[in-house]
Design a protein around this motif. Structure first.
Motif, short mmCIF file in Angstrom:
data_model
loop_
_atom_site.label_atom_id
_atom_site.label_comp_id
_atom_site.label_asym_id
_atom_site.label_seq_id
_atom_site.Cartn_x
_atom_site.Cartn_y
_atom_site.Cartn_z
N PHE A 91 11.99 -33.81 -28.88
CA PHE A 91 12.44 -34.63 -27.75
C PHE A 91 12.04 -36.10 -27.92
N GLY A 92 11.64 -36.45 -29.14
CA GLY A 92 11.30 -37.83 -29.43
C GLY A 92 9.93 -38.27 -28.98
N ALA A 138 2.65 -27.65 -30.37
CA ALA A 138 3.09 -28.50 -29.26
C ALA A 138 3.64 -29.83 -29.77
N ALA A 139 3.01 -30.37 -30.82
CA ALA A 139 3.47 -31.64 -31.38
C ALA A 139 4.85 -31.49 -32.02
#
Length: 477
Positions: free
Chosen positions: A112-113, A105-106
């Motif tokens: 997307f910043g 997930a990270a």
């Protein structure tokens, strides 16, 4: 605490065997249950509380799952079963896969910043195994195959029995339910039958698997720019042998210990490298895991009863789960998908059946061994890039030899052991050494038992005493 450690061999095992032998029958399960929790706590520390929590929940819920005479509350019991299975799988997911899930997930968020925290939890020893034991227990009770255990000591004995707690075999509840009553008999004959089996496993682990470990580590730790055809194949073959002797050695030790405690545990290996198809390989390798997935996932999904397409789907699901069960990494997922694809291909083409001719059997056996070895490279590699480095060099012959580091690891003693271990590829699949040691009454079997107890056991014990042993590979699962 490892089976192959001085603390276990010199103190823990003799003390427990003596205690079980001299204790009244009604006390024996209690001795085993307490010893098992002490054994587990010595390595698991604080995560022992997690095991105890799972034991309490499943023990309390199980009686309510038993079918009654009229089965009037089947719907409520089904939801209760779903709830307790969800509880068990949630514990497994949080402690084994939360780190992997939050890491993915990270990575996705970083595109997307954004930044997301990554969960880091210490993996409790044996959680994959005792989770499957709990699920087997509640499902077998719900199906009416065996009654719930009313005695909590007997339940702890089943779940936490130290021979199988950390790395199996995975024992379905119905396989052992009839052995759990407090009045189970226990004789010196059980120790006489189990000790040679334990000695066989210890010799496999300490003499063979641990000798191959430095060679395998040197090969897989070779930088990509220094990897050669010879190093890649040496590492692949070395790990194929190391994993077999390590894991089958553990299983032999577990089965032998179980027999010495008065239990008959299921077999886990039956000469898997003699298989002529990948389908047959999975009937011979980690058999207790295959049986568990067959009974509790494959058959409930429909098995092979609803046409080819759903059969192939079910095989894919089983092996995707098998890969993910082994670890939270893409390499394990790919390994599971690889084996699932091979089984689907064999079933779709009819190649899951052994050829009739001897020449065809030999050719298919070689092919199966090569395919399994390729799969083990992915299984062993720390990431996909490392796996590709080894696999690509296995496919590209060159004239370069071994690096200095690999050459130093492959000394004369380890080379001899490696060559001796390679013989497992050529042994027939009919006779399996472990069960033969326990049951055969022939002169060759007696000679083998004496050799293991007078040479194999003592040589392995000397190696353990000098500190030349390592943790079992399946401890990480």
């Amino acid at each position: 605490m490892s089976f192959a450690s001085p603390l276990f061999l010199w103190y823990f095992m003799p003390a427990i065997l003596l205690a079980v032998l001299i204790a009244p029958r009604s006390w024996r399960n209690g001795v085993i249950a307490v010893a098992s929790l002490v054994f587990y706590a010595s390595g698991a520390g604080g995560t022992t509380l997690l095991l105890l929590a799972c034991i309490v929940v499943n023990y309390l819920v199980a009686p309510a799952l038993q079918p009654d005479e009229w089965d009037l509350e089947r719907r409520r019991k089904r939801w209760l079963l779903i709830g307790v299975i969800t509880f068990n799988l949630s514990i497994l997911f949080v402690w084994k896969y939360a780190g992997f899930a939050t890491e993915q997930a990270a990575v996705l968020a970083s595109w997307f910043g954004a930044e997301l925290p990554v969960v880091e939890l210490a993996l409790p020893i044996g959680i994959s195994f005792y989770t499957f034991h709990h699920i087997s227990y509640v499902v077998d009770i719900y199906r009416g195959e065996r009654p719930a255990l009313r005695n909590p000591v007997s339940f702890v004995t089943y779940i936490a029995m130290f021979p199988q707690l950390v790395a199996g075999p995975i024992i379905r509840y119905r396989e052992i339910a009839d052995q759990l009553p407090q009045q189970r008999s226990h004789r010196l004959d059980d120790i006489a039958a189990g000790l040679p089996r334990f000695a066989l496993g210890l010799a496999k682990k300490v003499i063979v698997a641990d000798s191959l470990a430095p060679v395998v580590n040197a090969c897989f730790n070779t930088p990509a720019e220094d990897m050669t055809f010879a190093i890649a194949w040496l590492g692949a073959i070395g790990y194929t042998l190391q994993l077999y002797f390590d894991f089958s050695g553990y299983s032999d030790m577990a089965i032998g210990l179980g027999r010495m405690l008065g239990f008959r545990l299921p077999e886990n290996f039956a000469r898997p490298y003699s298989s002529v198809t990948v389908t047959e390989f999975w009937r011979r390798w980690h058999m207790s895991l295959s049986r568990w997935f067959r009974d509790y996932v494959y058959i409930p999904l429909g098995g092979n009863r609803h046409g080819a397409a759903k059969t192939y789907r079910n095989l894919w699901i089983i092996f995707l789960l098998t890969g993910f069960w082994h670890g939270a990494a893409w390499t394990f997922v790919l390994w599971g998908v690889f084996h699932g694809a091979l089984l689907v291909f064999e079933r779709a083409t009819g190649r899951d059946r052994a050829p009739a001719s001897q020449g065809g059997r030999i050719a298919r056996r070689v092919l199966t061994t090569v395919l399994v070895t390729i799969g083990w490279v992915v299984f062993r590699s720390p990431d996909m890039a490392a796996a590709w480095t080894v696999l690509s060099n296995m496919l590209l012959p060159d004239l370069d030899g071994l690096s200095i580091e690999v050459g130093d690891a492959l000394n004369n003693q380890r080379l001899v052991i490696l060559l001796a271990a390679v013989s497992v590829f050529f042994l027939p699949g009919r006779s399996v050494t472990g069960p033969y040691l326990e049951s055969a009454r022939s002169r060759p079997a007696a000679v083998l038992r004496v050799a293991l107890l007078t040479v194999g056991l003592w040589y392995a014990a000397i190696l353990v005493a000098t500190g030349t042993f390592s943790p079992f590979l399946y401890y990480q699962f």
